[in-house]
Design a protein around this motif. Sequence first.
Motif, PDB file in Angstrom:
ATOM      1  N   CYS A 134       0.769  -1.240   0.010  1.00 62.31           N
ATOM      2  CA  CYS A 134       0.072   0.066   0.004  1.00 62.31           C
ATOM      3  C   CYS A 134       1.082   1.261  -0.078  1.00 62.31           C
ATOM      4  CB  CYS A 134      -0.929  -0.006   1.177  1.00 62.31           C
ATOM      5  SG  CYS A 134      -1.840   1.457   1.461  1.00 62.31           S
ATOM      6  N   TYR A 143       0.140   4.344   1.180  1.00 65.98           N
ATOM      7  CA  TYR A 143      -0.381   5.347   1.875  1.00 65.98           C
ATOM      8  C   TYR A 143       0.425   5.497   3.249  1.00 65.98           C
ATOM      9  CZ  TYR A 143      -4.328   5.893  -1.149  1.00 65.98           C
ATOM     10  OH  TYR A 143      -5.134   6.208  -2.360  1.00 65.98           O
ATOM     11  N   CYS A 144      -0.159   4.788   4.242  1.00 67.19           N
ATOM     12  CA  CYS A 144       0.641   5.226   5.497  1.00 67.19           C
ATOM     13  C   CYS A 144       1.809   4.224   5.902  1.00 67.19           C
ATOM     14  CB  CYS A 144      -0.255   5.162   6.549  1.00 67.19           C
ATOM     15  SG  CYS A 144      -0.598   3.565   7.416  1.00 67.19           S
ATOM     16  N   VAL A 146       2.257   1.869   7.908  1.00 70.62           N
ATOM     17  CA  VAL A 146       2.164   0.516   8.415  1.00 70.62           C
ATOM     18  C   VAL A 146       2.695  -0.152   7.378  1.00 70.62           C
ATOM     19  CG1 VAL A 146       0.665  -1.098   8.856  1.00 70.62           C
ATOM     20  CG2 VAL A 146      -0.112   1.143   9.790  1.00 70.62           C
ATOM     21  N   GLY A 147       2.553  -0.012   5.954  1.00 74.07           N
ATOM     22  CA  GLY A 147       3.162  -0.456   4.895  1.00 74.07           C
ATOM     23  C   GLY A 147       2.668  -2.049   4.983  1.00 74.07           C
ATOM     24  N   LEU A 193      -6.658  -4.720   5.342  1.00 74.45           N
ATOM     25  CA  LEU A 193      -6.551  -3.180   4.747  1.00 74.45           C
ATOM     26  C   LEU A 193      -7.435  -2.244   5.446  1.00 74.45           C
ATOM     27  CD1 LEU A 193      -5.992  -4.147   0.949  1.00 74.45           C
ATOM     28  CD2 LEU A 193      -4.239  -3.740   2.703  1.00 74.45           C
ATOM     29  N   CYS A 194      -7.264  -0.878   5.424  1.00 77.05           N
ATOM     30  CA  CYS A 194      -8.274  -0.059   5.848  1.00 77.05           C
ATOM     31  C   CYS A 194      -8.989   0.537   4.623  1.00 77.05           C
ATOM     32  CB  CYS A 194      -7.427   1.205   6.396  1.00 77.05           C
ATOM     33  SG  CYS A 194      -6.578   2.243   5.493  1.00 77.05           S
ATOM     34  N   GLY A 239      -6.858   1.506   1.852  1.00 82.26           N
ATOM     35  CA  GLY A 239      -5.942   0.714   1.114  1.00 82.26           C
ATOM     36  C   GLY A 239      -7.187  -0.136   0.154  1.00 82.26           C
ATOM     37  N   PRO A 254      -4.882   2.625  10.920  1.00 84.77           N
ATOM     38  CA  PRO A 254      -6.067   1.696  11.281  1.00 84.77           C
ATOM     39  C   PRO A 254      -5.574   0.381  11.379  1.00 84.77           C
ATOM     40  CG  PRO A 254      -6.537   2.982   9.374  1.00 84.77           C
ATOM     41  CD  PRO A 254      -5.119   3.113   9.571  1.00 84.77           C
ATOM     42  N   VAL A 255      -4.988  -0.344  10.569  1.00 87.15           N
ATOM     43  CA  VAL A 255      -4.593  -1.688  10.698  1.00 87.15           C
ATOM     44  C   VAL A 255      -3.683  -2.210  11.850  1.00 87.15           C
ATOM     45  CG1 VAL A 255      -3.301  -3.622   9.224  1.00 87.15           C
ATOM     46  CG2 VAL A 255      -4.904  -2.199   8.073  1.00 87.15           C
TER      47      VAL A 255
HETATM   48 FE1  SF4 Z   1      -2.678   1.393   3.682  1.00 90.87          FE
HETATM   49 FE2  SF4 Z   1      -4.355   1.524   5.579  1.00 90.87          FE
HETATM   50 FE3  SF4 Z   1      -2.643  -0.491   5.824  1.00 90.87          FE
HETATM   51 FE4  SF4 Z   1      -2.012   2.251   6.012  1.00 90.87          FE
HETATM   52  S1  SF4 Z   1      -3.201   0.844   7.298  1.00 90.87           S
HETATM   53  S2  SF4 Z   1      -0.588   0.962   4.800  1.00 90.87           S
HETATM   54  S3  SF4 Z   1      -3.175   3.177   4.693  1.00 90.87           S
HETATM   55  S4  SF4 Z   1      -3.916  -0.150   4.195  1.00 90.87           S
END
Ligand code: SF4
Length: 866
Positions: free
Chosen positions: A11, A13-14, A16-17, A45-46, A49, A175-176
């Motif tokens: 992913c 975005y954040c 967390v990867g 996934l959030c 994602g 979030p994850v």
């Molecule tokens: Fe992507 Fe959400 Fe996971 Fe962050 S928590 S890496 S935004 S899916």
Amino acid sequence: MTVETTTRTTCPYCGVGCGVLATRKADGSVSIAGDPDHPANFGKLCSKGLALGETLGTAQRLLFPQVQGARVGWDEATSLVADKFSKAIAEHGPDSVAFYVSGQFLTEDYYVANKLMKGFIGSANIDTNSRLCMASAVAGHKRAFGADIVPCNYSDLEEADLVVLTGSNFAWCHPVLFQRLQTAREKRGTKIVVIDPRRTATAEAADLHLAIKPQSDVALFNGLFKYLYSRGEADCAFVAAHTNGLAETLLASHGWTIEKVANACGLAEQEIEAFYKLFAKTSKAVTAFSMGVNQSASGTDKVNAIINCHLLTGRIGKTGAGPFSITGQPNAMGGREVGGLANMLAAHLEIENADHREAVQEFWKAPRIAGKAGLKAVDLFQAVHDGRIKALWIMATNPAVSMPNSSFIAEALKKCPFVVVSDVTAKTETAQFAHVLLPAQGWGEKDGTVTNSERRISRQRGFLQTAGEGRADWRIMCDVAKAMGFHGFTYTSPAEIFDEHVRLTTVANDGSRKLDLGALLNQDYETLPPQQWGGERPFADGKFQTPNGKACFVPTRHEAVVCDGLTLNTGRIRDQWHTMTRTGLVPKLFGHRAEPHVEISPLDAERLGIAAASLIEVHNDRGKSLARALVSDAVPPGQVFQPMHWSSSFANNSGTNVAMSQQRDPISGQPALKSAQVSLRPFQAAWYGYGISVEAVCSKIDYFATRPLVVGQAFECADLCLPINWLEFVTAQFAGNAIASSVQGSNPAQFRCLGLTDNHLAFAFFASDKPVAVSRDWLQQQLGKTVNPLEILAGRPLAAGEDKGSILCACMNVGRNQISRFIDKNHNASLQAVCEATGAGTGCGSCRIEVQRMIHETQRFTQAAE
Ligand code: SF4
């Protein structure tokens, strides 16, 4: 293409990867699922994602190189960039040019950018938007551990008995990971303490919420340090064997009695004591921190105040214990590994160290090497503004929105003699200032590696054909480097760059640097599985990267913040990412929060004459923005909260960072993006409007905030002046000639109309002297359909039960009304029962706290009525 193919990727975005499985279907569409085998997310996934497949269209993409707005070929664009940079360097020296790059970069892109600037151009003027995210954590790690090393990994959150979340709205921003923590908590009863001035969704889920005064974290942790020491909770054996500098830090924490901490933090002594007692008695404790700690004028001291408490109790390098920096950006960590910040060299080698510089120069066979740290983000744009930077290359980021004092940044970019922007889109505020625009590959097209917050390197793989003439960022830079006459940029694949990066981590490394990727040298890049450098816990052996191998206590100072007006806090919301260049393409991600808004306490709202859902002007001497008032007791009096996502691409007069000052942490250079002094005043709207349209609509009236729908778009608007003729106004501003039917109310601000195309709803508009109250979600679903015009003009379905309300659960598309209806009929339903019955919270789970809040509110209301 006839065969379905699934690609294992990450992913974007954040921090967390999360691992992602992207499946390209036979019809060309892409479905997204969590990778069950990825150790960051194990298949979860959030909402962001999960929506990645909906961000892959090419409508917004920059497809070809452009010079001054005209399409050119790559050769011409490359030569021009090389020529302008070479001339600036020849005439004004290497420090007259700069790169501003991004945590969205892959590690290979970062590596090439850093090598080109520091080793070949000979300046360290390369900084990154990661400066805005975690530079204070880096500086704190270096002061305490001798190197930028994160001591924990994600499983520590699951194995801890106490998790302290400070300056981190974990439930929304990571979030994850938050779901992993919640699942572990159900099994082992983990206690959660949240330290945050706001009652965030994370705070609502906590056992203890400490709503501290903004910027009082150092006082809180200095007090904890004193408490632990004075009650004999120090791990004396660990301190003696593995640390330096206890005496000075004890001295600095000396005066921090519980009473003094309570005063500094604005809390009751009992609250402070409850936290201190819990921390003291729980040896398996993790303190996780994010932007609320880092984005501060005392960010580095905050980080060290936290680390001090863990060193004192020996709670580091052990299972379920440690200070844990969770990054916001997907590859902030990868950038740190290759030296993508102005004050780093590469591979955890130091720019101030002559031996290190020589080793890197020799390894790169570089003609020169930067001899000193370069300009950090805020200073870099200051230098652009005052003319010291003659050529600036901005890659994969939008500083005209994301940097503090954004009007100043826009001014700087306007004045800069030569600005290059490489990005996936030209529809950013920054791109408007570019002399040269270069199309970069986007997620799904590019190929390389990223490192997440727990030091885990994962492959991000391409699975789509590149749109237009887009190219990988590393390749764009290599072509420019070659055109500038530099050797050493002849890579033909990201694998070659990664191999060089890996080898550099082994240079002059006799075990003295924990960042040693030598074990990856013989692994196949294509199939490289996710893996952590530094082991699960790099300090498990009690050895740190300081000259004597011991960690350092760092005395830290609490600086009281004086604020006359309101303190503006900023941050992210659950379903959006950065300046919305990607998440802003996905209609369902606007269901949770649809437009720019400011959270304000009921007390301040009343004092300032601000009604719920009205518009307010947030202003100070740097600028102003307009946003919807969200009156909420989650924000304490004296503070307001404004999300950082909206920009002129989505709303006129938006832009949270316009109010932010250039104040920054003196050590890390990270801007204080969570505390500006602002004033608020009601926007004296003569009317409020809401509309939906199949055709694209854009308006320059005072307030116009737009969002995409599955078909067409929706918009909210308002203006200071009442139109003389509504029909003419709406036709001119929004609807073209589409209006088929309209109603003028008795109040001159009340007006409703609709437009049909072949009997299908093409447009509808509602105006009122108050914020418009119609069933937005239902109306939006009617667009493009055959409709009953009377029902549309009524603004709601005539049959009961058809309006699902605003979307609360973006993953499963569940609206608030659907949840309310179920709760109304089942007063005593548990969270689990509500989620199972409605589907809400059964995707990524990050809306479960809000569902729980709805249940509590209904139960409270019912009990009061009984
Ligand atoms: Fe992507 Fe959400 Fe996971 Fe962050 S928590 S890496 S935004 S899916």
